[in-house]
Enzyme design. Structure first.
Site, PDB file in Angstrom:
ATOM      1  N   SER D  68       0.800  -1.236   0.000  1.00 14.48           N
ATOM      2  CA  SER D  68       0.000   0.000   0.000  1.00 14.48           C
ATOM      3  C   SER D  68       0.828   1.279   0.000  1.00 14.48           C
ATOM      4  O   SER D  68       0.278   2.359  -0.230  1.00 14.48           O
ATOM      5  CB  SER D  68      -0.925   0.033   1.214  1.00 14.48           C
ATOM      6  OG  SER D  68      -1.917  -0.947   1.098  1.00 14.48           O
ATOM      7  N   LYS D  71       0.611   3.459  -2.913  1.00 14.80           N
ATOM      8  CA  LYS D  71      -0.538   4.357  -3.091  1.00 14.80           C
ATOM      9  C   LYS D  71      -0.158   5.826  -2.970  1.00 14.80           C
ATOM     10  O   LYS D  71      -0.828   6.701  -3.531  1.00 14.80           O
ATOM     11  CB  LYS D  71      -1.630   4.010  -2.061  1.00 14.80           C
ATOM     12  CG  LYS D  71      -2.184   2.606  -2.261  1.00 14.80           C
ATOM     13  CD  LYS D  71      -3.083   2.162  -1.101  1.00 14.80           C
ATOM     14  CE  LYS D  71      -3.528   0.724  -1.305  1.00 14.80           C
ATOM     15  NZ  LYS D  71      -4.334   0.209  -0.173  1.00 14.80           N
ATOM     16  N   TYR D 247      -4.705   3.082   7.797  1.00 11.43           N
ATOM     17  CA  TYR D 247      -6.001   2.411   7.926  1.00 11.43           C
ATOM     18  C   TYR D 247      -6.702   2.894   9.192  1.00 11.43           C
ATOM     19  O   TYR D 247      -6.711   4.091   9.478  1.00 11.43           O
ATOM     20  CB  TYR D 247      -5.825   0.876   7.934  1.00 11.43           C
ATOM     21  CG  TYR D 247      -4.921   0.377   6.846  1.00 11.43           C
ATOM     22  CD1 TYR D 247      -5.218   0.645   5.502  1.00 11.43           C
ATOM     23  CD2 TYR D 247      -3.765  -0.334   7.129  1.00 11.43           C
ATOM     24  CE1 TYR D 247      -4.388   0.179   4.490  1.00 11.43           C
ATOM     25  CE2 TYR D 247      -2.930  -0.798   6.121  1.00 11.43           C
ATOM     26  CZ  TYR D 247      -3.247  -0.531   4.816  1.00 11.43           C
ATOM     27  OH  TYR D 247      -2.433  -0.986   3.823  1.00 11.43           O
ATOM     28  N   VAL D 265       1.013  -3.686   3.982  1.00 10.76           N
ATOM     29  CA  VAL D 265       0.952  -4.982   4.680  1.00 10.76           C
ATOM     30  C   VAL D 265       2.213  -5.817   4.498  1.00 10.76           C
ATOM     31  O   VAL D 265       2.364  -6.854   5.142  1.00 10.76           O
ATOM     32  CB  VAL D 265      -0.275  -5.836   4.276  1.00 10.76           C
ATOM     33  CG1 VAL D 265      -1.556  -5.236   4.778  1.00 10.76           C
ATOM     34  CG2 VAL D 265      -0.306  -6.076   2.790  1.00 10.76           C
TER      35      VAL D 265
END
Lengths: 313, 313, 313, 313
Positions: D68, D71, D247, D265
């Site tokens: 991630s 991103k 998150y 992750v």
């Protein structure tokens, strides 16, 4: 427990005429082009009793896309194949939300609330598919419909199926979401292929009422005496239809009509008077909950005139 | 449509004996001390037919806290007072969530999904209260119960009511939440005062089955011929019981029992066989959905032995 | 790490003039009458640096209802009293929903997501109250504000407090809901009494910027050198302000303004430039997320002209 | 505003040694086999300042799957291509729920809350893809990473990408769900193909810290003086990292670490000290929110020892 239904054809004709004349017709489903083309002025009704009387009204012989009504028959087929093991993969409680909601799946680890919301019906289709090719499973579903209706001419409308496949992103989302929890066992595209096709079966009110007879008669086809499913299972499918058969308008349908029934976005509704008759209505315009607007009103009128509510005289 | 129920007393006695003997008894509600004291070994059943036959089994004469079963009677009373205007303040769809959930209220602007979840029943109580003192409204509810059961000895258990009031924070939350949307019109403490007290009415199975007769007989007390409510309203209350009467276990109850019914956390269930009989069962142990564990099993046995499911023979 | 802020007064005057002239002013909160009376044309700003410079613009001396900004100070006080034990009762994650949402409480067993949504602030107030009379707890909060601002004239607007109490049903719902999970220890009416009153504290921008100095200066009052809280705690309160200080507009505020801040529905915002200055702005019109419309725009202009974003030059 | 960071290498070495020695290591992600093989004992850290100092600790040269963290870079690229139009398709508020939640999409008509939850990142990837072949878009993303890190050896781990594709049913669900609302414009399989591959880019801490320099230095690569993006955009990406970068542990990270950062992750975290340094840490074991357990602890130690929190000294 059979009732006599005096003047059934007169009642059906009268209701069909009233429905044809009403200005309020609901809104035709437009999420796929092939459904959007349906004629909003159409209305049909068929009532078939246990002793073989057939009362038809309006466009009772015109085929339409049965859509979610097919879920009653795939549930029946899957229960015959898998038995109560089916209930490990799908619940039988009303959902309290829209037919294509994904929210509930998240909080309940991918297990759909009941077999009549889209997610649940996809899970049931997946169970039918197990160990078969999509083409075989679909053939089995179609032959089951033809057998129940005693009519080999029932077909799948391939244009509708293709249209669903092209636009059914939310169903793809639901299926993949369940797959992430292990609820779907076959490749998602296979399961959805079968699902989109059985929703695209085209039937007339008469054909649909024929196919639903076993639900009204304790699991038996009253014309032949042939048992389709156990009596207890027929009762239980009726119970699930009553609590979950009309998406988030199920309570309203029970309240106003008082019969077990299942609707589809094509504008059809299958309903049963237990022990007495199988009924199909069709009018393409939908209400806010996605159920046939005039279909529900016609069934309300029918139950009232026949005194047929399961909740009392 | 009356059925004959041969050997009714024999069937009821048999079921009571079976239930008394079972080791699985569910879990007695412990959220208020006065309910937690209930005897888990208790089981009672009463069936009263339209022609006056009374079949009792087990502890059918022992009073228990009817709790949410009172909601059926307050709904009846409120419909008599406010008519269909009531449905502006409360829906009639299954909730898809627990009995004391507050989530749904947020997304639906304070309007409870149905009159049988706590929020909905509080809104109904608020409607009964309108323009009255709490004491008067409560007196009216109690007298209505006594009238229906033809029994002036029915009482409110004040210790239970006081206990609910002391610990019912979630109900206070629900009522204030609805008040913030304008759904509750009276001062919250007045509405809740009446609500806590009518939930604390104590009745035996026999008294409860007596009180429920009008629902089985098209709104008429079969003993006197006196009309309590219109036939259509009786049918519709039955429909709401079927779809919403057992919290998030309503689908399960319809599936297994096949009768309209309403449960309470005191372990009671009122059910009706439309046209035939009013039934009450009681066993304090609850299942995961908050419904009487043995009560449901006993009703399932009864419907099966009598062939009385509304969903078919 | 102190910055020099050249021409601070000029920048503040310029921004105040620009804000006064803008036609778009947001919507004054109208849920309680005493807030609805606020003058939509008002705009005030105060910036106070570590070396004592005070720059005022517009209505910087007019008192307004600080409302939720009080939550920063009750959090500070409660951390001083209970230490990190406080975090057992309230989280520190953004909520992803509106300031008075009750949904999250249900799925997270009554524990509010952070101390700046209403539920969280009520839980913090309950912690301050522990073992005190409401009057004493409220006195302690007020004295703390007066001490921080070095101004004994700060008062509670009792009309606003009474008005909140009369209409704050949703807060009553939140508090009772948390009480049902054991998160609130005192009688709900006591906790809410203190909560409604500390939200009704009236302060001017100048007073508020004075009170916020310790947050900009590592927990120390820069005028006296007196330590209010540990440096780490000041940093952490700033972090919670940044992630949770503007309800469901917190991300937007961080994105546009780039400073830790806390807003109130009275139209005030307290913000800090860590190491450099304490800032208060006030304009009663709110945006869709419930934050001061011009307050946010003014802070965005200030950060840009001073190059003061914590996210880079 | 640059800080001096005395003894940077000493601090980094010390922290790396401490982390290597700790027994608590979190739980390695096991949802795809290729991630599950990561060595739980690994720990790496790299800090690169604006004047080119590079401090490495532990396994700072070992490549890992950035997942991630990619991103942040696709967001940067998409903002460069589409500008603020991007924010019509994705929000910038914290989500208040897990990284792969689908619930929020339903209530907000398919628009993801922010670009750092999976749904949001997929929507951003879809924007990059517009009018290109997947291969071209992916090449552009990879070249952008190589350019930022000044390192042509950075590669995609195709085994990881293939593994994600085989098992990423929930991401397929998210993408199709957004597609049903028109938020995804390209064929879902193309968008997801690019998404799965950019998440599978493998980089070392040193490479990642190199690539992140522009975020710490107002959008400029400090080694070359080359502007990557506007200063305001760099600040704003940092703001979104702070509020949404971890998150449902974003509040916790802001509270404990006090720096903008983004986790993956694979166990990596990219963080920046605005005006001062770009930082990467890596340790494969995750905490309950899916963020690197030791990575967060190491960054907390680093910020404390350097006095580098953006929330105050």
């Amino acid at each position: 427990m059979a009732r006599s239904l005096p003047d059934l054809q007169a009642v059906v004709s009268e209701i069909a005429a009233e429905m044809k004349a009403r200005p309020d017709r609901g809104k035709v489903a437009d999420y796929i082009p092939d459904l959007a083309r349906a004629d909003a002025s159409a209305f049909g009704m068929a009532v078939i009793t246990g002793d073989g009387e057939v009362a038809l009204g309006g466009d009772a012989e015109t085929p339409f896309s049965i859509q979610s009504i097919s879920k009653v028959f795939t549930l029946t087929l899957a229960l015959g194949m898998a038995g109560d093991r089916l209930w490990n993969r799908v619940g039988r409680e009303p959902s309290g939300s829209a037919f294509n909601s994904i929210v509930q799946l998240e909080s309940e680890r991918g297990i759909p609330r009941n077999p009549f919301i889209n997610a649940g019906a996809i899970a049931v289709t997946d169970l039918i598919l197990s160990g078969h090719q999509p083409r075989e499973a679909l053939g089995e579903i179609l032959r089951f419909m033809q057998f129940l209706a005693d009519d080999g001419s029932i077909k799948i409308d391939k244009a509708v199926a293709a249209s669903e496949k092209r636009t059914g992103f939310r169903n793809v989302a639901l299926a993949n979401y369940m797959k992430s929890f292990g609820i779907i066992e076959n490749p998602v595209e296979n399961t959805l292929g079968v699902y989109f096709h059985h929703c695209a079966i085209a039937m007339s009110c008469r054909q649909l009422a024929m196919a639903g007879r076993f639900l009204a008669h304790s699991g038996i086809n009253p014309a032949t005496g042939h048992r389709v499913i156990q009596a207890q299972r027929a009762r239980r499918i009726n119970a699930v239809m009553l609590t979950c058969g009309h998406y988030d308008g199920s309570g309203e349908f029970a309240y106003r009509v008082g019969l077990p029934g299942k609707s589809g976005v094509g504008g059809g509704i299958l309903a049963v008077i237990p022990g007495t008759a199988s009924i199909a209505v069709w009018s393409p315009g939908l209400d806010d909950s996605g159920n046939s607007h005039l279909g529900r009103i016609a069934l309300e009128a029918l139950t009232r005139r026949l005194g047929a509510s399961i909740f009392g005289d």
